[in-house]
Structures are given as C-alpha cells and as structure tokens.
Design an enzyme around this catalytic site. Structure first.
Site, PDB file in Angstrom:
ATOM      1  N   SER A 131     -14.986   3.877   7.470  1.00  9.69           N
ATOM      2  CA  SER A 131     -13.523   3.945   7.433  1.00  9.69           C
ATOM      3  C   SER A 131     -12.955   5.168   8.144  1.00  9.69           C
ATOM      4  O   SER A 131     -11.850   5.111   8.689  1.00  9.69           O
ATOM      5  CB  SER A 131     -13.023   3.894   5.985  1.00  9.69           C
ATOM      6  OG  SER A 131     -13.629   4.907   5.204  1.00  9.69           O
ATOM      7  N   HIS A 176     -10.433   9.446   5.665  1.00 11.91           N
ATOM      8  CA  HIS A 176      -9.333   8.655   6.225  1.00 11.91           C
ATOM      9  C   HIS A 176      -8.331   9.555   6.952  1.00 11.91           C
ATOM     10  O   HIS A 176      -7.947   9.284   8.097  1.00 11.91           O
ATOM     11  CB  HIS A 176      -8.613   7.885   5.112  1.00 11.91           C
ATOM     12  CG  HIS A 176      -9.460   6.844   4.468  1.00 11.91           C
ATOM     13  ND1 HIS A 176      -9.050   6.136   3.355  1.00 11.91           N
ATOM     14  CD2 HIS A 176     -10.703   6.385   4.766  1.00 11.91           C
ATOM     15  CE1 HIS A 176      -9.997   5.286   3.005  1.00 11.91           C
ATOM     16  NE2 HIS A 176     -11.006   5.422   3.844  1.00 11.91           N
TER      17      HIS A 176
END
EC number: 3.4.21.105
Length: 276
Positions: free
Chosen positions: A201, A254
């Site tokens: 991610s 992230h």
C-alpha cells in the site's frame, strides 16, 4: 504531433474525432491502454482543447452523432475480442507489474502454508541491528500481505496504476518509483509501529500521488487519475488515522508513499511546466 487527450471508450473518442473533422481539424486515434487522440497541426491545439471541453460537458449532444453520420460512419472500426477482460489484464500491465504481482501472490501462499511469522523473519524490515546489512529487507516487506482482502485491494491498484506508468513511461520509471517509495514508506512505518508490517500500500499510494499530479501538470504524459479517486485516497488515509473501521492500517506508509509520489511527479514535470 501533440497528444490531446485519452478516452477509455473508443466510440467516444471516434465521436470527437468525427466532429472535429467536420470543423476542418484532422485528429488521429492511436490505441494503447486507451484511445489516444493526436493532433498533427499543433497550431490548432487551443481550438481543439476548447472543443474538447465542450464535448466532455455533453458528449451526447446530437451534433456529435450527426458528425459521425456526416463522416460516413458511426462506429470506431475496432474489432472487439471475445474475452475483453483477459485482454485488458494483459495489455494494461508490463513485465515489472506482473513480476511484482507474482511475487506478492507467491509470498502470500507461503505465508498461508508455513505461517506469517516464518516468512516475516526472512522478509520483514530489519528487526534487529545485526540485520541492517540484509539490504533486501528494506524492500521485501511490500510483498507480504495478511489477508485475502489486503492482497486483492493492493494488487488491483498496483495493476491499474503501476501498469499505466509502465506502459506509458517505461519499466525503469516504475522500478524507480517502487524502490524509492518502498524504502521511504517502510522507514516511516517502522518508526510508527515497529518492524512487523507488510503490504504494497505504501507503493500504491506513491503511484496514486505520482499519476494524479503527473496528469495534472503534464497531460501529454498520457497518464492521469480522476480527482475523485485521489479524494478517495485521502479519505482512506483519514479513516485509517482515526481508526473508523477498526482495521489495522499502515498509516505511516500511506502518508509517506503519497508524499513520495507527489514529490517525484513534481520533479519530473518541472521541464514540462517550463515548456508551457
């Protein structure tokens, strides 16, 4: 030649090309991941972009259909394959995209068979000072996923964004983005939560930031991300930060990944902005 825009739907692209032909402007369509529209006479670029803006506002306007009839055809002349989904999977991804996807799947299978901890001992971010020279650990954490939903979500975005970058800008560019974002997002995440984390991610967020800003600042690059999707990405970060869904998220990775992608796109588009 100047690339004006890209359409996912080839019939929509053909409608715009047909309309511009009735206005005395010749455009051509080149098929890649999408239908790219190119203009040979760059002196007409401003006029074409103005017409494009009006077309996008209302592509169903009868004048566009009438233009297709006037040009002698109402179809794109394309032959559609029997399995368009499988063809799209192949065509939208280059070798680096597929290699990373395969690595993630193989590691996920290994984790399912022999256990998460066994695999993490070999692939996780250095969890002991004596491991700091095992260089692969700074990157292999991206291959580890801890649930089916986790890996499916990440691989879908990786294929969509990474495939576009590789097809448009080359395998080298995708490798650079992946390596830098894996390293920096991993570094930030281990500061947040320690070394026991994994997932693609951070790299996916780097690709989101890169593709969006690159498309905004350099439309001729041929890559773009709808603003609604970048807003979704930001909302997902907020949801993870405040733990709205009770899911364990790599918030540090992230945020770091997104910043890395935006920074790389900004640097890569400096010359493009100067040209305009």
């Amino acid at each position: 030649m100047l690339m004006i825009t890209s359409f996912a739907n080839p019939r929509v692209a053909q409608a715009f090309v047909d309309y511009m032909a009735t206005q005395g402007v010749i455009l051509t369509i080149q098929q890649h991941n999408q239908s790219d529209i190119w203009l040979a006479d760059e002196s007409q670029a401003e006029r074409v972009r103005g017409e494009l803006a009006r077309f996008i506002e209302n592509p169903g306007d009868p004048r566009y259909l009438a233009a297709s009839w006037q040009s002698g055809q109402t179809n794109s002349g394309l032959r559609y394959r029997r399995f368009p989904f499988l063809a799209t999977l192949r065509e939208r991804a280059g070798p680096v995209t597929w290699i990373v996807m395969l690595a993630c799947v193989l590691v996920y299978i290994a984790m399912s068979l022999i256990g998460d901890q066994t695999v993490m001992v070999w692939l996780a971010w250095p969890f002991d000072p004596v491991l700091k020279f095992e260089v692969w650990r700074y990157f292999t954490h991206i291959f580890m996923h801890f649930s089916l939903m986790h890996i499916l979500f990440n691989l879908l975005w990786w294929w969509y964004l990474g495939g576009a970058v590789e097809k448009r800008l080359g395998s080298g560019k995708l490798i650079v983005i992946t390596v830098i974002s894996a390293l920096l997002s991993g570094y930030v995440q281990q500061k947040f939560s320690g070394p026991w984390f994994g997932g693609l991610s951070g790299v996916v967020y780097a690709l989101m930031g890169y593709v969006w800003l690159r498309g905004e600042r350099d439309p001729q690059s041929g890559i773009y991300l709808q603003r609604g999707l970048i807003i979704f990405a930001l909302l997902w970060i907020v949801a993870g930060w405040f733990d709205w869904f009770g899911m364990s998220m790599a918030n540090g990775a992230h945020i770091a990944g997104l910043i890395v992608g935006l920074a790389m796109a900004f640097v890569d588009t400096l010359n493009a902005r100067k040209r305009t």
